[in-house]
Motif scaffolding. Structure first.
Motif, PDB file in Angstrom:
ATOM      1  N   PRO A 279      11.052 -11.781  -8.995  1.00 52.97           N
ATOM      2  CA  PRO A 279      10.890 -12.599  -7.785  1.00 52.97           C
ATOM      3  C   PRO A 279       9.459 -12.568  -7.256  1.00 52.97           C
ATOM      4  CG  PRO A 279      11.927 -10.510  -7.225  1.00 52.97           C
ATOM      5  CD  PRO A 279      11.771 -10.521  -8.718  1.00 52.97           C
ATOM      6  N   ILE A 280       8.887 -13.753  -7.069  1.00 61.43           N
ATOM      7  CA  ILE A 280       7.543 -13.868  -6.475  1.00 61.43           C
ATOM      8  C   ILE A 280       7.552 -15.003  -5.446  1.00 61.43           C
ATOM      9  CG2 ILE A 280       6.290 -12.856  -8.432  1.00 61.43           C
ATOM     10  CD1 ILE A 280       5.568 -15.770  -9.247  1.00 61.43           C
ATOM     11  N   PRO A 281       8.397 -14.909  -4.426  1.00 63.93           N
ATOM     12  CA  PRO A 281       8.581 -16.046  -3.510  1.00 63.93           C
ATOM     13  C   PRO A 281       7.343 -16.456  -2.733  1.00 63.93           C
ATOM     14  CG  PRO A 281       9.639 -14.060  -2.654  1.00 63.93           C
ATOM     15  CD  PRO A 281       9.256 -13.769  -4.066  1.00 63.93           C
ATOM     16  N   THR A 282       6.441 -15.514  -2.432  1.00 63.55           N
ATOM     17  CA  THR A 282       5.211 -15.878  -1.712  1.00 63.55           C
ATOM     18  C   THR A 282       4.351 -16.796  -2.567  1.00 63.55           C
ATOM     19  OG1 THR A 282       5.246 -13.761  -0.537  1.00 63.55           O
ATOM     20  CG2 THR A 282       3.173 -14.965  -0.540  1.00 63.55           C
ATOM     21  N   ILE A 283       4.271 -16.504  -3.855  1.00 55.97           N
ATOM     22  CA  ILE A 283       3.496 -17.334  -4.784  1.00 55.97           C
ATOM     23  C   ILE A 283       4.216 -18.648  -5.046  1.00 55.97           C
ATOM     24  CG2 ILE A 283       2.587 -17.458  -7.140  1.00 55.97           C
ATOM     25  CD1 ILE A 283       2.222 -14.364  -6.953  1.00 55.97           C
ATOM     26  N   ILE A 332      -0.287  -7.825   1.280  1.00 55.17           N
ATOM     27  CA  ILE A 332       0.340  -6.754   0.498  1.00 55.17           C
ATOM     28  C   ILE A 332       1.508  -7.302  -0.310  1.00 55.17           C
ATOM     29  CG2 ILE A 332       1.667  -4.595   0.641  1.00 55.17           C
ATOM     30  CD1 ILE A 332      -0.006  -3.830   3.069  1.00 55.17           C
ATOM     31  N   MET A 333       2.312  -8.185   0.310  1.00 57.27           N
ATOM     32  CA  MET A 333       3.456  -8.761  -0.396  1.00 57.27           C
ATOM     33  C   MET A 333       2.999  -9.596  -1.593  1.00 57.27           C
ATOM     34  SD  MET A 333       6.001  -7.485   1.170  1.00 57.27           S
ATOM     35  CE  MET A 333       5.044  -6.125   1.861  1.00 57.27           C
ATOM     36  N   ALA A 334       1.925 -10.374  -1.422  1.00 57.92           N
ATOM     37  CA  ALA A 334       1.418 -11.200  -2.526  1.00 57.92           C
ATOM     38  C   ALA A 334       0.953 -10.331  -3.690  1.00 57.92           C
ATOM     39  CB  ALA A 334       0.273 -12.088  -2.033  1.00 57.92           C
ATOM     40  N   TYR A 335       0.204  -9.268  -3.377  1.00 57.27           N
ATOM     41  CA  TYR A 335      -0.230  -8.346  -4.428  1.00 57.27           C
ATOM     42  C   TYR A 335       0.967  -7.647  -5.067  1.00 57.27           C
ATOM     43  CZ  TYR A 335      -5.225  -8.592  -3.158  1.00 57.27           C
ATOM     44  OH  TYR A 335      -6.510  -9.006  -2.934  1.00 57.27           O
ATOM     45  N   ALA A 336       1.923  -7.225  -4.243  1.00 61.23           N
ATOM     46  CA  ALA A 336       3.095  -6.512  -4.762  1.00 61.23           C
ATOM     47  C   ALA A 336       3.856  -7.382  -5.754  1.00 61.23           C
ATOM     48  CB  ALA A 336       4.005  -6.087  -3.612  1.00 61.23           C
ATOM     49  N   GLN A 337       4.038  -8.648  -5.410  1.00 59.83           N
ATOM     50  CA  GLN A 337       4.769  -9.552  -6.300  1.00 59.83           C
ATOM     51  C   GLN A 337       4.003  -9.800  -7.595  1.00 59.83           C
ATOM     52  OE1 GLN A 337       5.874 -13.057  -3.913  1.00 59.83           O
ATOM     53  NE2 GLN A 337       6.273 -11.663  -2.195  1.00 59.83           N
ATOM     54  N   GLY A 422       4.939 -19.407   3.808  1.00 61.15           N
ATOM     55  CA  GLY A 422       4.415 -18.239   3.096  1.00 61.15           C
ATOM     56  C   GLY A 422       4.734 -16.948   3.824  1.00 61.15           C
ATOM     57  N   LEU A 423       4.532 -16.951   5.148  1.00 60.55           N
ATOM     58  CA  LEU A 423       4.862 -15.775   5.950  1.00 60.55           C
ATOM     59  C   LEU A 423       6.362 -15.505   5.911  1.00 60.55           C
ATOM     60  CD1 LEU A 423       2.667 -16.212   9.168  1.00 60.55           C
ATOM     61  CD2 LEU A 423       2.345 -14.554   7.336  1.00 60.55           C
ATOM     62  N   CYS A 424       7.168 -16.572   6.028  1.00 58.69           N
ATOM     63  CA  CYS A 424       8.627 -16.410   5.975  1.00 58.69           C
ATOM     64  C   CYS A 424       9.065 -15.825   4.631  1.00 58.69           C
ATOM     65  CB  CYS A 424       9.319 -17.749   6.196  1.00 58.69           C
ATOM     66  SG  CYS A 424       9.274 -18.350   7.900  1.00 58.69           S
ATOM     67  N   ASN A 425       8.537 -16.360   3.553  1.00 54.21           N
ATOM     68  CA  ASN A 425       8.916 -15.854   2.232  1.00 54.21           C
ATOM     69  C   ASN A 425       8.458 -14.419   2.022  1.00 54.21           C
ATOM     70  OD1 ASN A 425      10.115 -18.284   1.651  1.00 54.21           O
ATOM     71  ND2 ASN A 425       9.081 -18.554  -0.303  1.00 54.21           N
ATOM     72  N   SER A 426       7.291 -14.087   2.558  1.00 57.28           N
ATOM     73  CA  SER A 426       6.811 -12.705   2.450  1.00 57.28           C
ATOM     74  C   SER A 426       7.733 -11.757   3.205  1.00 57.28           C
ATOM     75  CB  SER A 426       5.382 -12.593   2.997  1.00 57.28           C
ATOM     76  OG  SER A 426       4.491 -13.374   2.244  1.00 57.28           O
ATOM     77  N   LEU A 427       8.096 -12.160   4.414  1.00 57.15           N
ATOM     78  CA  LEU A 427       8.994 -11.340   5.223  1.00 57.15           C
ATOM     79  C   LEU A 427      10.368 -11.222   4.574  1.00 57.15           C
ATOM     80  CD1 LEU A 427       9.754  -9.788   7.786  1.00 57.15           C
ATOM     81  CD2 LEU A 427      10.206 -11.996   8.902  1.00 57.15           C
ATOM     82  N   ASN A 428      10.921 -12.331   4.124  1.00 58.72           N
ATOM     83  CA  ASN A 428      12.253 -12.294   3.522  1.00 58.72           C
ATOM     84  C   ASN A 428      12.270 -11.523   2.201  1.00 58.72           C
ATOM     85  OD1 ASN A 428      13.709 -13.662   5.518  1.00 58.72           O
ATOM     86  ND2 ASN A 428      13.011 -15.644   4.762  1.00 58.72           N
ATOM     87  N   TYR A 429      11.165 -11.601   1.465  1.00 58.76           N
ATOM     88  CA  TYR A 429      11.055 -10.785   0.253  1.00 58.76           C
ATOM     89  C   TYR A 429      11.160  -9.306   0.611  1.00 58.76           C
ATOM     90  CZ  TYR A 429       8.808  -8.517  -3.793  1.00 58.76           C
ATOM     91  OH  TYR A 429       8.520  -7.704  -4.855  1.00 58.76           O
TER      92      TYR A 429
END
Length: 470
Positions: A279-283, A332-337, A422-429
Motif C-alpha cells: 500500500p502506497i496511498p499517499t503516492i 514521513i508517511m511518503a518516505y515510509a510507503q 494527500g493529507l487524508c491518505n497519509s493519515l488514513n494509512y
C-alpha cells in the motif's frame, strides 16, 4: 585536430546531458559527447572551452573511436523506443567489454530486457537513475546505478567525482544487480510525487483557510526549511512564493495554470506497488490528483453546480503550527510507503538493496533530499530488514508528537471544503497500519457469501465456508 582516449562518452546533449558532461570534465576526466543536433554539439564545444577536456560530434563512429577502452558510454535520452534506437546505432561500433549506461527514467523491465540482450553480445549494460534536475547535473546529482557489479568499477571513479556530496560522502553507490538502479529511481520519483502533492495541499489550506499572502507563505516556508522540514522541495517552494511575474504585475505563482503534467514514473510506482501488494496511498493519490487537475474545464463547470462551505476560522499562528506538523507527519508517511515498496521489490526481484545506502545517496543532490533522510538512513542501518519506518523505535515519538495536529487539521480542512487528499491518505494509512483490527472480516464474510471464497477464523486454524442464510 583529433583527440583520442576520452574517459567518458555521453549521448544526448540536451540541458541535462550538456550539464552532466561538463561536470565530468570539471571533475578531472576527459569527456566526449554525441548528438545528432549540430547546434547542441557546437554549444557543448563552446561551453567546454578546452577540446582536450570535453569534445563532441554528430558522428557516432567518431564518437566511439574517440573513447578509451573498455568504453564507458552514458545515454541521457528520453525513455522508451529511442533508447533502443540509440543502442542499435551504437552496437556496430562497440567491442566486447564496453559499458552502456542508461541515465534516463526507463521502466525497470525494459532495463532487464536490454541487459539480457546486450549480455549475449558481450556488452555490459545498466540503468543509473540521475536526480537533481539540470542544476544537479552540473553541480552534483544523486546517482542510482544498478547492474553488473564488476562493470560498475569502470565508471565508479567518475560517478563518485561528479555526484553530490553529503558531509564529504558521494551521493552514489552501487545498488544491486539488474534494474535495481532504475527501480530505486522510479520509487524516488513516486515519493517525489507524494511530497509535491502534500506541499501544495498545505499551501492551498494556508491560503484559502488562513488567508496568508504570498509574502507570508514565503516567510513560513523559509522558516520551515530552517527546521525539521529542511528539504529541497520546501526550499524551492519558499523561492516560488517570492518570484514576481515578469509579464505583468503581481506574483508569478498566481498566474500559473493549475494543471500539472507528468512523465509516467509516478504511475509506474503505483502500478508496480499494486503488483507487489504494497500500500502506497499517499503516492497513489498524488498521481490521481495530477489527473484530476487535467480536467480543468470539467472542474470549472462543476464548481458552479455545488455549494462550498466558508472556511472555518482558526487563529493564524495556530494554523501555521499545525500545518507544519501535518506536513512533517505526511512526509514521513511518503518516505515510509516508498521505502516499504523498495524493500518488497528487493526481495521479489533479487536486488539485494541495502536500504540505509539508498537513504544515504538521497541526502544530497536529488529532488527528495531532506533532513529526514539522515534519520531514515540511521533507522535502516540498525535494521536493514525493517518492514516499515513506523516500526522504527526512533520514529515513534516523531509521529506520536504530530498525530493529534494531523487529525485536527484534516478535519478542519474537510469542514472548510479545502481538498487535502494527500493529507487524508497519509493519515488514513497511519490509522489503518497501526490498527490491530480492521473491518475486513466483514469483507471476507461478503466474499464467502456471494462467491464461496471461504474465510479464516480467529479461534481455530483452517479454511472455512458457510452456507449463508440457511
Amino acid at each position: 585536430m583529433e583527440y583520442k582516449d576520452y574517459n567518458f562518452g555521453l549521448i544526448g546533449l540536451g540541458v541535462m546531458g550538456q550539464n552532466f558532461i561538463l561536470n565530468v570534465a570539471d571533475s578531472g576526466f576527459r569527456a566526449f559527447g554525441q548528438d545528432l543536433d549540430q547546434e547542441k554539439v557546437d554549444a557543448l564545444k563552446k561551453a567546454g572551452d578546452d577540446l582536450e577536456k570535453v569534445n563532441a560530434s554528430t558522428d557516432v563512429k567518431v564518437f566511439t573511436q574517440s573513447l578509451s577502452t573498455p568504453r564507458v558510454i552514458m545515454l541521457l535520452v528520453p525513455a522508451g523506443k529511442i533508447v533502443d534506437t540509440v543502442i542499435d546505432g551504437l552496437l556496430p561500433h562497440l567491442d566486447k567489454g564496453d559499458l552502456i549506461i542508461d541515465g534516463g527514467n526507463s521502466y525497470f523491465e525494459d532495463t532487464d530486457r536490454r541487459e539480457a540482450e546486450l549480455k549475449e553480445k558481450g556488452i555490459h549494460f545498466f540503468g543509473a537513475g540521475v536526480s537533481g534536475g539540470a542544476e544537479g547535473a552540473r553541480k552534483g546529482p544523486s546517482i542510482m546505478p544498478g547492474g553488473d557489479k564488476e562493470a560498475y568499477q569502470h565508471v565508479k571513479p567518475i560517478f563518485e567525482a561528479v555526484s553530490a556530496k553529503y558531509e564529504g560522502d558521494p551521493c552514489v553507490a552501487y545498488l544491486g544487480p539488474k534494474s535495481a538502479g532504475n527501480y530505486v529511481k522510479m520509487v524516488h520519483n513516486g515519493i517525489e510525487y507524494g511530497m509535491m502533492q502534500l506541499t501544495s495541499e498545505i499551501y492551498d489550506l494556508l491560503k484559502k483557510a488562513g488567508g496568508l499572502t504570498n509574502e507570508e507563505l514565503h516567510k513560513v516556508y523559509s522558516k520551515w526549511n530552517d527546521g525539521r522540514l529542511q528539504s529541497f522541495l520546501v526550499e524551492i517552494t519558499a523561492e516560488i512564493f517570492a518570484q514576481k511575474d515578469e509579464e505583468s504585475d503581481g506574483d508569478l505563482i498566481d498566474k500559473i495554470l493549475d494543471k500539472a503534467k507528468q512523465k509516467g514514473t509516478g504511475k509506474w510506482t503505483s502500478q508496480n506497488a499494486m503488483d507487489l501488494g504494497i500500500p502506497i496511498p499517499t503516492i497513489d493519490i498524488a498521481v490521481s490528483m495530477r489527473e484530476v487537475s487535467a480536467l480543468k474545464d470539467e472542474r470549472v463547470a462543476a464548481d458552479k453546480l455545488y455549494d462550498r462551505p466558508e472556511p472555518l476560522e482558526m487563529e493564524k499562528e495556530k494554523l501555521i503550527s499545525m500545518a507544519e506538523e501535518a506536513l512533517y507527519f505526511s512526509f514521513i508517511m511518503a518516505y515510509a510507503q516508498g521505502m516499504s515498496q523498495l524493500a518488497a521489490a528487493s526481495k521479489e526481484y533479487g536486488y539485494e538493496l541495502n536500504m540505509a545506502t539508498v537513504a544515504k545517496i538521497w541526502r544530497a543532490g536529488c529532488i527528495i533530499r531532506a533532513g529526514l533522510l539522515a534519520d531514515i538512513a540511521d533507522a535502516f542501518k540498525k535494521d536493514n530488514d525493517l518492514k516499515n519506518l513506523l516500526l522504527a523505535p526512533s520514529f515513534v515519538p516523531q509521529v506520536q508528537d504530530t498525530i493529534s495536529s494531523v487529525r485536527e487539521i484534516v478535519a478542519f480542512a474537510v469542514k472548510s471544503g479545502v481538498p487535502v487528499p494527500g493529507l487524508c491518505n497519509s493519515l488514513n494509512y497511519f490509522e489503518a497500519y497501526t490498527s490491530s483490527h480492521l473491518p475486513l472480516n466483514l469483507i471476507q464474510a461478503q466474499r464467502d457469501n456471494f462467491g464461496s471464497h471461504t474465510y479464516e477464523r480467529k479461534d481455530k486454524e483452517g479454511i472455512f465456508h458457510t452456507e449463508w442464510g440457511k
